[in-house]
Write an enzyme that holds these catalytic residues in place. Structure first.
Site, PDB file in Angstrom:
ATOM      1  N   ASP A  30      -1.684  -0.520   1.323  1.00 13.74           N
ATOM      2  CA  ASP A  30      -0.842  -1.214   0.346  1.00 13.74           C
ATOM      3  C   ASP A  30      -0.496  -0.258  -0.799  1.00 13.74           C
ATOM      4  O   ASP A  30      -1.378   0.317  -1.436  1.00 13.74           O
ATOM      5  CB  ASP A  30      -1.583  -2.433  -0.188  1.00 13.74           C
ATOM      6  CG  ASP A  30      -0.664  -3.432  -0.878  1.00 13.74           C
ATOM      7  OD1 ASP A  30       0.449  -3.052  -1.269  1.00 13.74           O
ATOM      8  OD2 ASP A  30      -1.068  -4.601  -1.012  1.00 13.74           O
ATOM      9  N   SER A  80       4.779  -7.300  -1.968  1.00 15.76           N
ATOM     10  CA  SER A  80       3.874  -7.191  -0.826  1.00 15.76           C
ATOM     11  C   SER A  80       4.052  -8.327   0.170  1.00 15.76           C
ATOM     12  O   SER A  80       3.776  -8.150   1.361  1.00 15.76           O
ATOM     13  CB  SER A  80       2.413  -7.153  -1.300  1.00 15.76           C
ATOM     14  OG  SER A  80       2.141  -5.942  -1.962  1.00 15.76           O
ATOM     15  N   GLU A 260      -6.106  -3.672   6.206  1.00 15.85           N
ATOM     16  CA  GLU A 260      -5.354  -3.301   5.004  1.00 15.85           C
ATOM     17  C   GLU A 260      -6.247  -2.591   3.993  1.00 15.85           C
ATOM     18  O   GLU A 260      -7.295  -3.104   3.602  1.00 15.85           O
ATOM     19  CB  GLU A 260      -4.750  -4.537   4.328  1.00 15.85           C
ATOM     20  CG  GLU A 260      -3.902  -4.162   3.113  1.00 15.85           C
ATOM     21  CD  GLU A 260      -3.680  -5.286   2.113  1.00 15.85           C
ATOM     22  OE1 GLU A 260      -2.717  -5.172   1.336  1.00 15.85           O
ATOM     23  OE2 GLU A 260      -4.465  -6.258   2.087  1.00 15.85           O
ATOM     24  N   ASP A 265      -2.904   0.041  -3.771  1.00 16.46           N
ATOM     25  CA  ASP A 265      -1.855  -0.584  -4.582  1.00 16.46           C
ATOM     26  C   ASP A 265      -2.355  -0.932  -5.976  1.00 16.46           C
ATOM     27  O   ASP A 265      -1.677  -0.681  -6.981  1.00 16.46           O
ATOM     28  CB  ASP A 265      -1.375  -1.840  -3.854  1.00 16.46           C
ATOM     29  CG  ASP A 265      -0.349  -2.636  -4.637  1.00 16.46           C
ATOM     30  OD1 ASP A 265       0.754  -2.107  -4.857  1.00 16.46           O
ATOM     31  OD2 ASP A 265      -0.635  -3.795  -5.017  1.00 16.46           O
ATOM     32  N   HIS A 309       4.794  -0.624   0.980  1.00 19.12           N
ATOM     33  CA  HIS A 309       5.742  -0.128  -0.019  1.00 19.12           C
ATOM     34  C   HIS A 309       5.034   0.948  -0.824  1.00 19.12           C
ATOM     35  O   HIS A 309       3.830   1.159  -0.683  1.00 19.12           O
ATOM     36  CB  HIS A 309       6.196  -1.251  -0.966  1.00 19.12           C
ATOM     37  CG  HIS A 309       5.054  -2.013  -1.568  1.00 19.12           C
ATOM     38  ND1 HIS A 309       4.255  -1.480  -2.571  1.00 19.12           N
ATOM     39  CD2 HIS A 309       4.526  -3.225  -1.286  1.00 19.12           C
ATOM     40  CE1 HIS A 309       3.310  -2.342  -2.875  1.00 19.12           C
ATOM     41  NE2 HIS A 309       3.439  -3.406  -2.109  1.00 19.12           N
ATOM     42  N   HIS A 429       6.313  -1.621  -8.178  1.00 16.83           N
ATOM     43  CA  HIS A 429       6.675  -1.034  -6.886  1.00 16.83           C
ATOM     44  C   HIS A 429       7.949  -0.197  -7.019  1.00 16.83           C
ATOM     45  O   HIS A 429       8.721  -0.350  -7.959  1.00 16.83           O
ATOM     46  CB  HIS A 429       6.933  -2.134  -5.850  1.00 16.83           C
ATOM     47  CG  HIS A 429       5.749  -2.999  -5.587  1.00 16.83           C
ATOM     48  ND1 HIS A 429       5.781  -4.091  -4.744  1.00 16.83           N
ATOM     49  CD2 HIS A 429       4.469  -2.945  -6.054  1.00 16.83           C
ATOM     50  CE1 HIS A 429       4.595  -4.655  -4.699  1.00 16.83           C
ATOM     51  NE2 HIS A 429       3.781  -3.988  -5.500  1.00 16.83           N
TER      52      HIS A 429
END
Length: 466
Positions: A30, A80, A260, A265, A309, A429
């Site tokens: 992530d 996300s 994940e 992230d 992303h 992001h």
């Protein structure tokens, strides 16, 4: 010699990569853009051997490598949920949607296709099980914040193994009403809930379906950052190992497993470079567990590694034509961990912390003054914040997407990034490319630049899911 052996092995297995994938590993970092990966490898080279260059992660040495676009149906910058939906279903949707289309109707996921094909299925993460990316593989909800409702979708999917930090809203519905606890609902659906790695090992043999979360009292939102980890903390590598163990039990038909690395992230949202690179390395450690399985079944196993992303717009170099990533090794905790320790320092000193106390603290925690000099401007930034939040007691917590930090911790992190010469564009992001790496059966399907929606479609093709 080790690199040569890896290279020869990858060449050998690429020759046999055209069979059908009986076992599928789908790793999603992530927030992990190309610079998060590149930065981790450059950081490793500096701290492990004191050289300029890269010390490769395992997954970057996979024989197939490309990049993917990530835009959502409504925006060039995805969240996300929409990105997770694209990676799970092969369809674009609006930001905040969990595997439903723009019409709010459910879209079948690659994990559901795997279950329909008779495979055992696992969905795992380093954050909460009801978070956007894992949820996109088993749930169908119009809003990612419907945590309770997402959890109710978990037994409906009837997958075999789930794992993560815990659940965010186990007794509270989206409209903020008290609701029946999800845990008895899970148990009625045939799930055994294991709290911690040791509890999993004790219960796994007799369990038909499993939910592995952290021990009672741990933060349900996530596992600790790798940089903050203490002995006994559940890790992503342990989750991956447990998933393989459980999904191979009495199973001759194969499995699909999504893993994940969710806190890459979170660290990027906090613009915390040292923590980011440690999280990428931590996900690589989980991939190594899958790779050991792969080596035993090279003709039947596919491993795909990608990201949903990029987060933060990280920049490796801030205009001086140099980097000093090795400085980051002296940061002992994440910004969150540093913030907690600063709060503890306040309490231990009865709110009478001196500048000398703070200098001693930062020299131990960040290496400032002790491991390397800092400039007059950098010391002034720290001193000014000290005067404001410790002398005048005007404490305004610095906020990122997933955390609130003591302002002194935020300034210290900024100074560290300046010293390392790592820059950030935002706390959100970006629309940057994300990497895609693949090895094993069907990996040749991932050979050119693709959109994120192509990844689950090609996994399904490689594995023969309908």
């Amino acid at each position: 010699m080790k690199k040569l052996i890896y290279t020869l092995f990858f060449v050998l297995i690429s020759v046999v990569a055209n069979g059908q994938a009986k076992y599928v590993f789908y790793f999603i970092g992530d927030g992990m853009g190309v610079n998060q990966v590149n930065g981790t490898e450059m950081y490793q080279a500096e701290i492990q051997s004191g050289r300029i260059g890269v010390e490769p992660l395992l997954f970057t040495q996979f024989p197939v490598a490309t990049m993917a676009t990530t835009f959502s149906a409504k925006n060039s910058v995805t969240d996300s949920a929409a990105a997770g939906t694209a990676l799970a279903t092969g369809k674009k949707t609006y930001n905040h949607a969990i595997s439903v289309g723009e019409d709010k109707n459910a879209i079948q996921t690659v994990a559901e296709k795997a279950k329909k094909a008779g495979k055992k299925v696992g969905v795992t993460t380093s954050v909460s099980v009801d978070h956007a990316t894992p949820a996109a593989f088993y749930a169908h909800q119009p809003d990612r914040n419907r945590y309770y409702e997402i959890a109710l979708d978990l037994p409906k999917a009837n997958f075999d193994f789930y794992a993560g930090g815990g659940f965010l809203k186990p007794t509270t519905s989206f409209d903020k009403k008290e609701a029946p606890s999800i845990f008895p609902i899970f148990e009625e659906a045939g799930y055994t809930v294991a709290r911690g790695y040791n509890d999993y090992k004790a219960k796994a043999a007799k369990a038909e379906k499993m939910i592995l979360i952290q021990e009672e009292g741990a933060n349900p939102s996530c596992l600790p950052y790798a940089i903050d980890r203490k002995e006994g903390d559940l890790t992503l590598a342990q989750i991956t190992e447990s998933a393989i163990d459980f999904l191979t039990k009495d199973n001759k038909k194969g499995f699909f497993l999504m893993v994940e690395g969710g806190k890459i992230d979170w660290a990027c949202h906090a613009n915390d470079a040292a923590t980011v690179f440690n999280e990428v390395k931590d996900m690589d450690n989980a991939i190594k567990v899958a790779y050991e399985f792969y080596k035993k079944h090279p003709k039947e196993t596919l491993i795909v590694v990608t990201a949903d992303h990029e987060t933060g717009g990280i920049v490796l170099g801030t205009g001086k034509y140099e980097l000093n990533l090795s400085a980051l090794q002296h940061q002992k905790h994440s910004a969150d961990g540093l913030s907690q320790r600063i709060s503890e320092l306040r309490k231990s000193k009865g709110n009478k912390v001196t500048w000398e106390d703070m200098k001693t603290f930062l020299s131990e925690e960040m290496g400032f003054w002790k491991q390397f000099p800092i400039s007059w401007e950098q010391e002034k930034k720290l001193r000014d914040e000290f005067e404001k939040s410790f002398v005048k007691n005007k404490v305004v917590f610095a906020e990122s997407m997933y955390s609130k930090s003591e302002p002194m911790a935020a300034r210290a992190k900024e100074v560290m990034d300046e010293i390392a010469m790592v820059g950030w564009v935002s706390g959100g992001h970006s629309a940057g490319y994300v990497p895609v790496f693949a090895i094993g059966a069907g990996s040749q399907l991932f050979g050119e630049k693709i959109d994120n929606t192509e990844i689950p479609k090609r996994i399904a093709k490689a594995a023969g899911y309908k």
